[in-house]
Design an enzyme around this catalytic site. Structure first.
Site, mmCIF file in Angstrom:
data_model
loop_
_atom_site.group_PDB
_atom_site.id
_atom_site.type_symbol
_atom_site.label_atom_id
_atom_site.label_comp_id
_atom_site.label_asym_id
_atom_site.label_seq_id
_atom_site.Cartn_x
_atom_site.Cartn_y
_atom_site.Cartn_z
ATOM 1 N N CYS A 129 -10.158 -2.068 -10.213
ATOM 2 C CA CYS A 129 -9.562 -0.951 -9.472
ATOM 3 C C CYS A 129 -8.191 -1.310 -8.907
ATOM 4 C CB CYS A 129 -10.491 -0.454 -8.364
ATOM 5 S SG CYS A 129 -10.773 -1.674 -7.086
ATOM 6 N N ASN B 232 -4.800 -6.476 -7.040
ATOM 7 C CA ASN B 232 -3.637 -6.569 -6.139
ATOM 8 C C ASN B 232 -3.799 -7.760 -5.209
ATOM 9 O OD1 ASN B 232 -3.192 -4.084 -7.315
ATOM 10 N ND2 ASN B 232 -3.995 -2.944 -5.577
ATOM 11 N N ASP B 233 -4.969 -7.825 -4.569
ATOM 12 C CA ASP B 233 -5.212 -8.956 -3.681
ATOM 13 C C ASP B 233 -5.562 -10.212 -4.460
ATOM 14 O OD1 ASP B 233 -4.682 -8.175 -1.028
ATOM 15 O OD2 ASP B 233 -6.434 -6.871 -1.061
ATOM 16 N N ARG C 152 -10.291 4.639 -0.958
ATOM 17 C CA ARG C 152 -9.864 3.720 0.101
ATOM 18 C C ARG C 152 -10.128 4.390 1.454
ATOM 19 N NH1 ARG C 152 -5.647 2.342 -3.941
ATOM 20 N NH2 ARG C 152 -5.465 0.076 -4.032
ATOM 21 N N HIS D 71 0.815 -1.214 0.000
ATOM 22 C CA HIS D 71 0.000 0.000 0.000
ATOM 23 C C HIS D 71 0.845 1.260 0.000
ATOM 24 C CE1 HIS D 71 -3.348 -2.723 0.881
ATOM 25 N NE2 HIS D 71 -3.983 -1.829 0.157
ATOM 26 N N GLU E 179 -11.771 -9.816 -4.918
ATOM 27 C CA GLU E 179 -10.335 -9.894 -4.608
ATOM 28 C C GLU E 179 -9.917 -11.285 -4.183
ATOM 29 O OE1 GLU E 179 -9.205 -6.115 -2.155
ATOM 30 O OE2 GLU E 179 -11.204 -6.737 -1.521
HETATM 31 C C1 PEP Z 1 -6.825 -4.620 -4.632
HETATM 32 O O1 PEP Z 1 -6.665 -5.520 -3.806
HETATM 33 O O2 PEP Z 1 -6.557 -4.743 -5.843
HETATM 34 C C2 PEP Z 1 -7.336 -3.305 -4.204
HETATM 35 C C3 PEP Z 1 -7.675 -2.379 -5.083
HETATM 36 O O3 PEP Z 1 -7.400 -3.073 -2.867
HETATM 37 P P1 PEP Z 1 -6.100 -2.734 -1.999
HETATM 38 O O4 PEP Z 1 -4.936 -2.573 -2.933
HETATM 39 O O5 PEP Z 1 -6.391 -1.501 -1.242
HETATM 40 O O6 PEP Z 1 -5.985 -3.947 -1.142
HETATM 41 MG MG MG Z 2 -7.447 -5.289 -1.778
#
Ligand code: PEP
Ligand code: MG
Length: 579
Positions: free
Chosen positions: A540, A492-493, A335, A230, A469
């Site tokens: 996203c 990302n997750d 977020r 993050h 996710e």
């Molecule tokens: C993700 O997981 O892709 C996401 C957008 O959430 P974060 O990166 O805040 O976990």
């Molecule tokens: Mg995430």
């Protein structure tokens, strides 16, 4: 001139002076003492030394940053001599026969919490100061002399009342049962001058990064960290060049450096020719940004007429300016947990309402998707008192916390619904793994709506969506789609959980591959199932900004892409080039 190679986080170039940011990390042990009066003499002596240090720092600050900015140290002196504060320390030493360090830590903690809960913003800001003086006293008591956590170079301090503090709380919960209090933190150190700097640190937590005064940071360079963390995401959304994996050295403090976010190179003490060459590269970069600006006001549409909604990811109200500057068509991911990370205590309904309302109003009717609290894993706030877990990424986090501690959830939902009356807000739930979680979240949302209606508080009907996710959500996406208006794929997750690779682990950075066929097939499946179940689908996660995949996403049928503000125009350019 020395040159170092690291890993790039954000493609941009910065040239400036190096500033070192060091966390303090002290351990306070609760110890039984025999003689309270001797301990009080020891405390009084430490206080005297600490007051003398503050005098010196005040003088230095006065010369370097002027009377207004130096005033904070006069305030610190007053706080250190405050009767209530001292009584608390003395009473603990006498009453509990404990060591002075522990009495100071506990007192600092209590006072900081008390300040943080006050209604007055000025008093709330004093929480950081009381922690700062407590840290100073502990540093002297424990013989480390000066307060740790200073910024190498010259450490001064923040102006009294300023909210631009580069750090978070210092005192974690002190566990009297185990007799050990771990205290970690970063203090309230400020950059010494107004000149923006290249900030170097061993590592940065999201809560630290989010509280930094962005206008004074030219670049981030860290020894540790991973490109999917993050903190990295924050650097991108702040539009700040960043390089990780550099073996930073304190002796670089104050030297000129170049951070080349295109190549991941950091150059210390560049020679004249390199400086000239990199300044030219920087100019080229700026020119390209200028050219991209010509895409402002244009549609995000392929040549054959397929329109993509191009939204932006933000972490705070202040990011909206960048979204508007880059012509974002909406906010695809706010977020909201960063509101919690910026705070020393739970943000109140009113504070949240103001933030959401401001974003909604500034976006003037454009869509604003607010993700409900996604705290946990790497996003930690002390006041949640989350237990240390072996696998935090798979632990007690996000919607799991909200469904478990419903008061926190309800406060946020009330704030969001109230703000919905001022714009076009949608609500999105993170880390979903079951239909049950969605139904439960929606049930609570309905209850909150009923409550507002009964109180005659206006709200609008909001779209409800979920983040996809987890592989579980991918596999049941058709059922999930029937319950919501939209999906937003958090790549990302999703990459982390699909590949079983911790996105935070720098050692695994090279195999954390969002282009992995399993991830791409999951995205395709979610889009198809989402559409079948009547939900629109966006991305996203960071992958949404990867222009090498824009064509693939459009071909898959993606409806929306939400990216860091600085990627809006490059993605628009990529979409407009497609046939
Ligand atoms: C993700 O997981 O892709 C996401 C957008 O959430 P974060 O990166 O805040 O976990
Ligand atoms: Mg995430």
């Amino acid at each position: 001139m020395e040159q170092y190679q690291g890993k790039t986080i954000f493609n941009k170039i910065a040239i400036g002076k190096v500033f070192f940011y060091q966390k303090r990390e002290t351990q306070v042990k609760r110890q039984h003492i025999e003689n309270a009066e001797t301990e009080i003499v020891r405390f009084d002596a430490a206080k005297k030394t600490a007051l003398a240090q503050l005098d010196q720092i005040y003088e230095k600050a006065l010369q370097e940053v002027g009377a207004d900015n130096a005033a904070v140290f006069a305030v610190h002196k007053m706080m250190m001599e405050d009767e209530d504060y001292l009584d608390s320390v003395y009473n603990m030493i006498r009453g509990e026969l404990i060591n002075a360090e522990y009495a100071v830590a506990a007192t600092g903690d209590n006072f900081a919490k008390m300040f943080a809960q006050m209604d007055d913003a000025y008093m709330q800001a004093r929480a950081a100061d009381v922690r700062d003086i407590s840290e100073r006293l502990i540093a002297v008591l424990s013989g480390s002399g000066t307060i740790a956590g200073t910024l190498a170079g010259s450490r001064t301090g923040s102006a009294a009342g300023t909210e631009n503090v580069a750090g978070t709380g210092i005192v974690t919960e002190i566990d009297a049962d185990t007799d050990i209090g771990n205290r970690t933190g970063t203090g309230t150190d400020m950059l010494a001058s107004d000149e923006p700097v290249i900030l170097m640190a061993d590592d940065l937590a999201p809560s630290e990064t989010v509280q930094m005064d962005k206008s004074r940071i030219l670049a981030f360079v860290t020894r540790r960290g991973s490109s999917n963390s993050h903190t990295a995401i924050l650097a991108r959304s702040m539009n700040i060049p960043a390089v990780i994996g550099i073996d930073i050295r304190e002796e670089w403090a104050g030297k000129t450096a170049i951070v080349d976010g295109y190549t991941g190179t950091v150059i210390i003490d560049p020679d004249a020719a390199t400086l000239e060459q990199m300044s030219a590269k920087m100019l080229d970069d700026e020119r390209r940004q200028q050219l991209l600006k010509e895409l402002r006001g244009k549609e995000t549409i392929t040549r054959s007429g397929k329109k993509i909604h191009l939204y932006a990811n933000i972490g705070s109200v202040s990011d909206v300016a960048q979204v508007l500057e880059n012509d974002g068509e909406g906010i695809g991911l706010f977020r909201s947990e960063f509101l919690y990370l910026e705070s020393d205590t739970f943000p109140t309904e009113e504070e949240q309402f103001k933030a959401y309302k401001m974003v909604a109003q500034n976006m003037a009717g454009k869509k604003v998707i607010v993700r409900t609290l996604d705290i946990g894993a790497d996003k930690q706030a002390d006041y949640f008192h989350l237990e240390k877990e072996d696998n935090p990424a798979m632990g007690y986090r996000a919607i799991r916390i909200c469904l478990d501690q419903q008061e926190i959830f309800r406060t946020q939902l009330r704030a969001l619904l109230r703000a919905s009356a001022f714009g076009n807000i949608s609500i999105m739930f993170p880390m979903i793994i079951s239909v049950q979680e969605v139904l439960e979240s929606k049930r609570i949302l309905e209850e909150v709506k009923t409550e507002l209606r009964e109180q005659n508080i206006p709200y609008k009907d909001v779209e409800v969506g979920i983040m996809i996710e987890t592989p579980a959500a991918v596999w049941i996406s058709e059922e999930l789609a029937k319950e919501v208006d939209f999906f937003s794929i958090g790549t990302n997750d999703l990459t982390q959980y699909t590949l079983a690779i911790d996105r935070q682990n720098p050692k695994l950075d090279s195999i954390y591959d969002p282009h992995h066929p399993a991830v791409l097939r999951s995205i395709r499946m979610v889009i198809e199932n989402g559409h079948r179940g009547g939900a629109w689908v966006g991305i996203c996660g960071e992958l949404g900004a990867d222009t090498s995949l824009t064509e693939t996403f459009v071909e898959m049928g993606i409806d929306e892409l939400s990216v860091s503000p600085s990627f809006i125009l490059p993605v628009r350019e990529a979409v407009r080039k497609l046939s």
